[in-house]
Motif scaffolding. Structure first.
Motif, PDB file in Angstrom:
ATOM      1  N   ALA A 195       0.869  -1.172   0.000  1.00 41.79           N
ATOM      2  CA  ALA A 195       0.000   0.000   0.000  1.00 41.79           C
ATOM      3  C   ALA A 195       0.910   1.228   0.000  1.00 41.79           C
ATOM      4  O   ALA A 195       1.720   1.410   0.916  1.00 41.79           O
ATOM      5  N   ILE A 196       0.790   2.067  -1.029  1.00 39.24           N
ATOM      6  CA  ILE A 196       1.774   3.106  -1.292  1.00 39.24           C
ATOM      7  C   ILE A 196       1.115   4.479  -1.275  1.00 39.24           C
ATOM      8  O   ILE A 196       0.195   4.760  -2.056  1.00 39.24           O
ATOM      9  N   GLY A 197       1.604   5.360  -0.385  1.00 42.58           N
ATOM     10  CA  GLY A 197       1.181   6.749  -0.358  1.00 42.58           C
ATOM     11  C   GLY A 197      -0.294   6.919  -0.051  1.00 42.58           C
ATOM     12  O   GLY A 197      -0.901   6.148   0.681  1.00 42.58           O
ATOM     13  N   GLY A 198      -0.878   8.000  -0.609  1.00 47.65           N
ATOM     14  CA  GLY A 198      -2.288   8.292  -0.407  1.00 47.65           C
ATOM     15  C   GLY A 198      -2.538   9.339   0.659  1.00 47.65           C
ATOM     16  O   GLY A 198      -1.641  10.097   1.047  1.00 47.65           O
ATOM     17  N   ASP A 199      -3.773   9.382   1.137  1.00 46.18           N
ATOM     18  CA  ASP A 199      -4.191  10.315   2.197  1.00 46.18           C
ATOM     19  C   ASP A 199      -4.457   9.542   3.477  1.00 46.18           C
ATOM     20  O   ASP A 199      -5.207   8.558   3.461  1.00 46.18           O
ATOM     21  N   ARG A 200      -3.857   9.979   4.592  1.00 49.08           N
ATOM     22  CA  ARG A 200      -4.166   9.316   5.868  1.00 49.08           C
ATOM     23  C   ARG A 200      -5.389   9.935   6.523  1.00 49.08           C
ATOM     24  O   ARG A 200      -6.006   9.340   7.412  1.00 49.08           O
TER      25      ARG A 200
END
Length: 517
Positions: free
Chosen positions: A330-335
């Motif tokens: 799972a790479i990057g994105g918005d937490r």
């Protein structure tokens, strides 16, 4: 049977050790060293010897080679060989390859050697996969012209297998010109154009012959998603899963997809989530169930009767999920909503656990393109990420983009859709481009015909599908599905998504046959 013969030499080959040298050398005539190399020049002879001597390991290696290295120049020989020796699974694979790649196969020398019975069998098959029925007509003409004196007698029968009602008026003009020319050339009373015109103009539009329906072995699956509504409170995110049971080519240029409901995610409704397929199982993780600060999820599930997995360490949405060396990333994105993260997590199915990785890569990693930076400006960057070795910066895209699609196709990467920077605002990114990893360079492709922001994407039968999304310009939904084919370098509309439109996710699965009927 299909015409069988040896093909020109190809670079692709395999080697395997520990085969009995005297038998192979005597029966096949190869000089034996420690390893025996198999190529298209030798694979049929070696397979025959291995079958006769019951060398199971050699047989499996040869069959794997034929399946994995099959191409338009070899598939008809493979089909003929499999039919002659009763190799039913290999025969099914070869026939499926011919149907999937009919246009390319029809230009090969082997195609022009097909017996008329085998050609008719292909033409009558509903699953024949062509972008236009004109390709079928051209294939018939090519076959006839290879030996016109003998084959013109079969022309009428073959033309009856071409589904002329599927053509446009412009395409049928080519039929008229060629058929009239062939009638003049023929010594005998060969009447082709009149019967073709009758089929084109007077066939019933809903008859069986007025469409071709292909049911791929693998299916396109869409998961979750959201719908646009100016009133956020009225939006209804989805838990539904759908699969494309068949692809339908209709009259003219009309294409459709038959969708069937597969089930529901056992979690809350999801959009901006991650999906991936590993070892035949579908994984779904993260995403949002609404638009508040705490609505980003860290849960994960797998389709073993929807087994609940360990949560990710961080809740995340709008992220990439990829498989590398039997590990899920799972790479990057918005937490949180509008708060992004640079972290990477790896899922180990042996321990049912997620581990945090830091960014970093060399060849054999995961490609990451574009996206938003910390100030939510669209990027043109391209990276190769390797979990253990780090990140390598590659040549930038020619266009900045975020919320776009990227898919592998024939050793290249296709990027399409999304949004791009426009002064202090965003606008639709219609431009598409293709990355060559060997040359580390980008090539412009035909733009998308409509915006696809927040769309899903997947590759089915060597074609890139972009599904759904919306337009940033006027905030309207784009429920269309567009398909890109490498050989034509064009996008075509092939239908609509079944339910939720934006922030859906897609993958390719092989489903049990009882779900397909």
């Amino acid at each position: 049977m299909f015409t069988c013969g040896m093909k020109e030499s190809h670079q692709n080959s395999i080697s395997f050790p520990c085969l009995p040298a005297p038998e192979l050398e005597a029966l096949v005539g190869f000089s034996y060293s420690r390893n025996l190399t198999i190529s298209w020049d030798s694979v049929f002879e070696v397979t025959i010897v291995a079958l006769q001597l019951q060398f199971r390991q050699a047989v499996l290696l040869c069959l794997n080679f034929m399946e994995e290295q099959m191409n338009p120049a070899s598939c008809l020989d493979v089909a003929s060989f499999a039919e002659a020796y009763g190799l039913s699974e290999l025969l099914d694979e070869a026939k499926d390859f011919v149907l999937r790649n009919f246009r390319e196969v029809s230009t090969s020398a082997k195609f022009r050697d097909l017996p008329v019975e085998k050609l008719l069998e292909l033409l009558h098959c509903d699953g024949l996969c062509v972008s236009s029925e004109l390709a079928v007509f051209r294939a018939v003409i090519s076959w006839i012209e290879a030996n016109p004196e003998e084959r013109l007698t079969h022309a009428g029968l073959l033309m009856s297998a071409v589904r002329f009602p599927l053509m446009t008026f412009r395409e049928f003009r080519e039929v008229r010109a060629i058929n009239l020319q062939m009638e003049c050339f023929a010594d005998k009373n060969v009447e082709l154009y009149g019967s073709a015109l009758k089929e084109f103009g007077f066939s019933l539009p809903n008859s069986q012959d007025c469409y071709r329906v292909r049911k791929p072995k693998d299916v396109l699956v869409v998961v979750g998603g959201d719908q646009l509504n100016c009133d956020v409170g009225q939006r209804v995110p989805s838990r539904e899963m759908w699969f494309s049971n068949s692809l339908r080519s209709g009259t003219g240029l009309v294409k459709e997809m038959e969708w069937r409901r597969l089930g529901e995610i056992p979690d809350k409704p999801k959009f901006r989530h991650g999906v991936a397929v590993m070892q035949g199982k579908l994984y779904v993780a993260g995403g949002c169930y609404f638009y508040a600060k705490d609505d980003v999820m860290k849960s994960a599930y797998r389709t073993d009767s929807w087994m609940s997995l360990a949560d990710m360490n961080e809740a995340r949405s709008n992220f990439s999920m990829a498989v590398h060396e039997e590990r899920l990333y799972a790479i990057g994105g918005d937490r949180e909503i509008n708060t992004n993260t640079e972290t990477v997590e790896m899922y180990n199915q042996d321990t049912n656990s997620w581990s945090i990785y830091t960014a970093g890569a060399v060849k054999g990693g995961i490609f990451i393109s574009g996206g938003f930076d910390c100030s939510y400006s669209c990027l043109a960057s391209m990276f190769l990420y390797h979990p253990d070795r780090g990140t390598t910066h590659l040549s930038d895209m020619t266009q900045d983009r975020a919320q776009h699609c990227m898919e592998p196709l024939r050793g290249h990467l296709i990027v399409a859709g999304g949004v791009c920077n426009l002064r202090k605002f965003y606008t639709d990114q219609l431009a598409c481009e293709m990355y060559d990893p060997e040359a580390d360079s980008w090539t412009a492709l035909t733009p998308l015909p409509v915006p696809h922001v927040g769309a899903a994407s997947a590759v089915l039968e060597e074609k890139v599908y972009v599904l759904g999304g919306y337009s940033q310009e006027d905030y309207t939904e784009s429920g269309l599905v567009h398909r890109f084919e490498h050989s034509t370098r064009r996008w075509e509309n092939v239908g609509k998504v079944p339910s939720a439109v934006t922030d859906i996710r897609a993958c390719i699965l092989r489903l049990p046959q009882h779900l397909r009927h």
